[in-house]
Design an enzyme around this catalytic site. Structure first.
Site, PDB file in Angstrom:
ATOM      1  N   ALA A  64       8.306 -16.820 -86.617  1.00 23.64           N
ATOM      2  CA  ALA A  64       8.227 -17.755 -85.510  1.00 23.64           C
ATOM      3  C   ALA A  64       9.308 -17.332 -84.507  1.00 23.64           C
ATOM      4  O   ALA A  64      10.303 -16.699 -84.881  1.00 23.64           O
ATOM      5  CB  ALA A  64       8.478 -19.171 -86.015  1.00 23.64           C
ATOM      6  N   GLY A 109       7.483 -16.810 -90.532  1.00 26.69           N
ATOM      7  CA  GLY A 109       6.135 -17.261 -90.182  1.00 26.69           C
ATOM      8  C   GLY A 109       5.096 -16.158 -90.287  1.00 26.69           C
ATOM      9  O   GLY A 109       3.905 -16.442 -90.474  1.00 26.69           O
ATOM     10  N   GLU A 112       4.183 -16.064 -93.868  1.00 30.84           N
ATOM     11  CA  GLU A 112       3.397 -17.277 -94.138  1.00 30.84           C
ATOM     12  C   GLU A 112       1.976 -17.147 -93.595  1.00 30.84           C
ATOM     13  O   GLU A 112       1.022 -17.646 -94.196  1.00 30.84           O
ATOM     14  CB  GLU A 112       4.115 -18.492 -93.530  1.00 30.84           C
ATOM     15  CG  GLU A 112       5.410 -18.798 -94.289  1.00 30.84           C
ATOM     16  CD  GLU A 112       6.319 -19.786 -93.570  1.00 30.84           C
ATOM     17  OE1 GLU A 112       6.575 -19.573 -92.363  1.00 30.84           O
ATOM     18  OE2 GLU A 112       6.767 -20.745 -94.203  1.00 30.84           O
ATOM     19  N   GLU A 132      14.251 -17.144 -93.665  1.00 32.48           N
ATOM     20  CA  GLU A 132      14.660 -18.369 -92.962  1.00 32.48           C
ATOM     21  C   GLU A 132      16.085 -18.808 -93.293  1.00 32.48           C
ATOM     22  O   GLU A 132      16.831 -19.233 -92.412  1.00 32.48           O
ATOM     23  CB  GLU A 132      13.682 -19.515 -93.268  1.00 32.48           C
ATOM     24  CG  GLU A 132      12.363 -19.423 -92.510  1.00 32.48           C
ATOM     25  CD  GLU A 132      11.299 -18.606 -93.225  1.00 32.48           C
ATOM     26  OE1 GLU A 132      11.628 -17.851 -94.162  1.00 32.48           O
ATOM     27  OE2 GLU A 132      10.122 -18.720 -92.828  1.00 32.48           O
TER      28      GLU A 132
HETATM   29  C1  HXC Z   1      11.990 -13.919 -81.398  1.00 33.34           C
HETATM   30  C2  HXC Z   1      12.162 -11.738 -82.026  1.00 33.34           C
HETATM   31  C3  HXC Z   1      11.883 -12.072 -83.349  1.00 33.34           C
HETATM   32  C4  HXC Z   1      11.632 -13.437 -83.654  1.00 33.34           C
HETATM   33  C5  HXC Z   1      12.184  -9.952 -83.257  1.00 33.34           C
HETATM   34  N1  HXC Z   1      12.349 -10.409 -82.012  1.00 33.34           N
HETATM   35  N2  HXC Z   1      11.908 -10.945 -84.096  1.00 33.34           N
HETATM   36  N3  HXC Z   1      12.210 -12.653 -81.056  1.00 33.34           N
HETATM   37  N4  HXC Z   1      11.712 -14.321 -82.632  1.00 33.34           N
HETATM   38  N5  HXC Z   1      11.317 -13.860 -84.869  1.00 33.34           N
HETATM   39  C6  HXC Z   1      12.688  -9.655 -80.800  1.00 33.34           C
HETATM   40  C7  HXC Z   1      14.144  -9.264 -80.756  1.00 33.34           C
HETATM   41  O1  HXC Z   1      14.933 -10.324 -80.308  1.00 33.34           O
HETATM   42  C8  HXC Z   1      14.092  -8.110 -79.791  1.00 33.34           C
HETATM   43  O2  HXC Z   1      14.019  -8.616 -78.471  1.00 33.34           O
HETATM   44  C9  HXC Z   1      12.758  -7.438 -80.122  1.00 33.34           C
HETATM   45  O3  HXC Z   1      11.990  -8.413 -80.794  1.00 33.34           O
HETATM   46  C10 HXC Z   1      12.924  -6.248 -81.031  1.00 33.34           C
HETATM   47  O4  HXC Z   1      13.670  -6.652 -82.169  1.00 33.34           O
HETATM   48  P1  HXC Z   1      15.018  -5.920 -82.639  1.00 33.34           P
HETATM   49  O5  HXC Z   1      15.772  -6.907 -83.432  1.00 33.34           O
HETATM   50  O6  HXC Z   1      15.704  -5.271 -81.488  1.00 33.34           O
HETATM   51  O7  HXC Z   1      14.404  -4.780 -83.570  1.00 33.34           O
HETATM   52  P2  HXC Z   1      15.030  -4.162 -84.896  1.00 33.34           P
HETATM   53  O8  HXC Z   1      16.497  -3.894 -84.710  1.00 33.34           O
HETATM   54  O9  HXC Z   1      14.148  -3.031 -85.260  1.00 33.34           O
HETATM   55  O10 HXC Z   1      14.914  -5.303 -86.004  1.00 33.34           O
HETATM   56  C11 HXC Z   1      13.626  -5.765 -86.408  1.00 33.34           C
HETATM   57  C12 HXC Z   1      13.780  -7.050 -87.245  1.00 33.34           C
HETATM   58  C13 HXC Z   1      14.631  -8.071 -86.441  1.00 33.34           C
HETATM   59  C14 HXC Z   1      14.470  -6.720 -88.566  1.00 33.34           C
HETATM   60  C15 HXC Z   1      12.375  -7.560 -87.518  1.00 33.34           C
HETATM   61  O11 HXC Z   1      14.040  -8.208 -85.132  1.00 33.34           O
HETATM   62  C16 HXC Z   1      14.691  -9.426 -87.069  1.00 33.34           C
HETATM   63  O12 HXC Z   1      15.427  -9.645 -88.034  1.00 33.34           O
HETATM   64  N6  HXC Z   1      13.946 -10.377 -86.504  1.00 33.34           N
HETATM   65  C17 HXC Z   1      13.961 -11.748 -86.962  1.00 33.34           C
HETATM   66  C18 HXC Z   1      13.159 -11.887 -88.228  1.00 33.34           C
HETATM   67  C19 HXC Z   1      13.221 -13.297 -88.758  1.00 33.34           C
HETATM   68  O13 HXC Z   1      14.293 -13.828 -89.099  1.00 33.34           O
HETATM   69  N7  HXC Z   1      12.054 -13.933 -88.832  1.00 33.34           N
HETATM   70  C20 HXC Z   1      11.925 -15.309 -89.327  1.00 33.34           C
HETATM   71  C21 HXC Z   1      12.080 -16.273 -88.190  1.00 33.34           C
HETATM   72  S1  HXC Z   1      12.128 -17.928 -88.723  1.00 33.34           S
HETATM   73  P3  HXC Z   1      14.898  -8.009 -77.288  1.00 33.34           P
HETATM   74  O14 HXC Z   1      14.559  -8.909 -76.123  1.00 33.34           O
HETATM   75  O15 HXC Z   1      16.315  -8.065 -77.718  1.00 33.34           O
HETATM   76  O16 HXC Z   1      14.386  -6.609 -77.148  1.00 33.34           O
HETATM   77  C22 HXC Z   1      10.532 -18.321 -89.005  1.00 33.34           C
HETATM   78  C23 HXC Z   1      10.281 -19.753 -89.409  1.00 33.34           C
HETATM   79  C24 HXC Z   1       8.822 -20.022 -89.579  1.00 33.34           C
HETATM   80  O17 HXC Z   1       9.666 -17.523 -88.885  1.00 33.34           O
HETATM   81  C25 HXC Z   1       8.557 -21.520 -89.778  1.00 33.34           C
HETATM   82  C26 HXC Z   1       8.701 -22.341 -88.556  1.00 33.34           C
HETATM   83  C27 HXC Z   1       8.356 -23.793 -88.746  1.00 33.34           C
END
Ligand code: HXC
Length: 259
Positions: A64, A109, A112, A132
């Protein structure tokens, strides 16, 4: 639609989530568009199987959208979770089988979303996890409920409580994905499996999915009753007559998919 594309080919609908600058992260608009795409394929009698994938070679869905969630209040966060849950439940209860073709990160997400699909196939570059807790939140789009049903309580607890991200081989070993294939072959493999399912008796496939869904929630007796119901229903279809006749005549069946 800006972020979700639907392509139909030979009875298979491919839904692609395409928001590559954010690694296909799910914001309100992406979820809305996904919901519309699911409604469209659900009512399309020509669509036998659905494949869901992410655009590009980096991510299926990286979760998400963290930027969108960061300022949420308690009621807003609850509403967000309920919205995503409803849409993922739509995938689960879609009449057609759904295959997740996991082409890269499937995190939070994204994992999921894959869990709500019937079958998961991953590229060897995929990474799956529920990170998360590393953000100070719990799963919210169904992970705490569907992950244990798919991989069992032990691995579900380890993944959700640690936030660890698994490589594709580990995901396959624990049953989180059914198969791992070279990245370049992922879509071809997913489409091959989709075509195989699409070639079967369509009514039987739909009814079988319903029975499998019942098995997730109902007690055994209720589930068995439901199975007998759908088994009986098959015998009112032309495909049952054709499938069994073709077997006895030692030829391939020609199914119509009619009820
Ligand atoms: C918003 C995201 C994102 C996310 C990546 N991006 N994941 N933006 N939400 N979940 C964006 C980054 O900010 C970045 O934007 C671009 O995508 C590229 O990502 P990088 O981090 O620069 O790439 P990399 O270094 O290769 O790392 C990849 C990654 C990392 C390991 C996947 O992006 C990451 O850890 N993302 C978050 C993953 C996460 O925690 N997901 C769970 C979210 S909570 P810019 O603008 O800087 O280029 C969730 C809850 C669900 O999902 C339930 C809700 C009710």
């Amino acid at each position: 639609m800006d972020y979700v594309k639907v392509e139909r080919r030979d009875g298979v609908a491919v839904i692609t989530i395409d928001r590559q600058p954010a690694l296909n992260a799910l914001n309100w608009q992406v979820l809305d568009e996904l919901s519309d795409a699911l409604d469209a394929v659900a009512s399309d009698a020509e669509t036998r199987v659905v494949v869901i994938t992410g655009a590009g070679d980096r991510a299926f869905v990286a979760g998400a959208d963290i930027e969108a969630m960061q300022p949420m209040s308690v009621p807003e966060a609850r509403e967000w979770a309920v919205l995503g849950q409803r849409i993922f439940s739509k995938i689960e209860s879609l009449p057609q089988p759904v295959i997740a073709a996991i082409n890269g990160y499937a995190l939070g997400g994204g994992c999921e979303l894959a869990l709500a699909c019937d079958i998961r196939i991953a590229s060897d570059r995929a990474k799956l996890g529920q990170p998360e807790v590393t953000l100070g939140i719990t799963t919210g789009f169904g992970g705490s409920q569907r992950l244990p049903r798919v991989v069992g309580p032990g691995w579900a607890r380890q993944m959700i409580l640690s936030g660890d991200v698994l490589d594709a081989a580990t995901a396959e070993r624990i049953g989180l994905v059914n198969a791992v294939v070279p990245a370049a072959e992922l879509m071809a493999e997913a489409m091959k499996l989709a075509a195989k399912i699409a070639s079967r008796g369509a009514v039987a496939v739909r009814l079988a999915k319903r029975a499998l869904n019942v098995s997730m929630d109902a007690d055994l007796e209720t589930g068995l009753r439901f199975e007998a119901e759908v088994f009986g229903e098959c015998f009112g279809t032309p495909d049952q007559k054709e499938g069994m006749k073709a077997f006895l005549e030692k030829r391939k069946p020609v199914f119509t998919g009619k009820w």
